[in-house]
Enzyme design. Structure first.
Site, short mmCIF file in Angstrom:
data_model
loop_
_atom_site.label_atom_id
_atom_site.label_comp_id
_atom_site.label_asym_id
_atom_site.label_seq_id
_atom_site.Cartn_x
_atom_site.Cartn_y
_atom_site.Cartn_z
N CYS A 75 -0.66 30.50 39.26
CA CYS A 75 0.88 30.95 39.13
C CYS A 75 1.18 30.99 37.43
O CYS A 75 0.12 31.18 36.72
CB CYS A 75 1.74 30.08 39.76
SG CYS A 75 2.01 28.35 39.18
N HIS A 76 2.31 30.62 37.30
CA HIS A 76 2.66 30.83 35.86
C HIS A 76 2.26 29.60 35.18
O HIS A 76 1.47 29.63 34.10
CB HIS A 76 4.11 30.97 35.49
CG HIS A 76 4.89 31.04 34.32
ND1 HIS A 76 6.04 31.39 33.93
CD2 HIS A 76 4.17 31.34 33.10
CE1 HIS A 76 6.14 31.54 32.60
NE2 HIS A 76 4.76 31.34 31.94
#
Length: 117
Positions: A75-76
């Protein structure tokens, strides 16, 4: 679920693309890179070869994932991927890795040319 740094993942990917069968650090094969961000985030920046499966779609599409694969969840920053990794483990997947720091860590530690958001 194991934590994996960006540099460890880069080493794993490099080893799995070489002729070596054992891979770096005892890893077996190229992992499935599962990006659980939103499509607009994925379009902005992603690791080459990663597969987009947004977090909110995962439960409905879990049967698309190979149960015997090494799966690196991305993810980020690493928060959503930890949640998804825990979910996958509860569903019986046994070889789950969380990319610590997410695509931000990859951009900082491995690919400085990657777009950051």
């Amino acid at each position: 679920m194991q934590q994996l740094s960006a540099t460890q993942l880069a080493d794993w990917l490099a080893a799995s693309s070489s002729a070596s069968e054992s891979g770096a650090g005892g890893w077996r094969q190229r992992p499935l890179l599962l990006d659980v961000r939103e499509p607009w985030e994925f379009e902005l920046c992603h690791l080459d070869g990663s597969r987009l499966l947004p977090m909110q779609s995962l439960a409905a599409r879990i049967d698309e994932l190979p149960a015997d694969a090494d799966i690196v969840v991305i993810c980020h920053h690493g928060v959503r991927s930890r949640q998804v990794g825990g979910f996958l483990e509860r569903q019986g997947f046994s070889s789950i890795y969380n990319l610590s720091g997410g695509v931000d860590a990859w951009a900082n530690d491995v690919d400085p040319a990657m777009h950051k958001y």
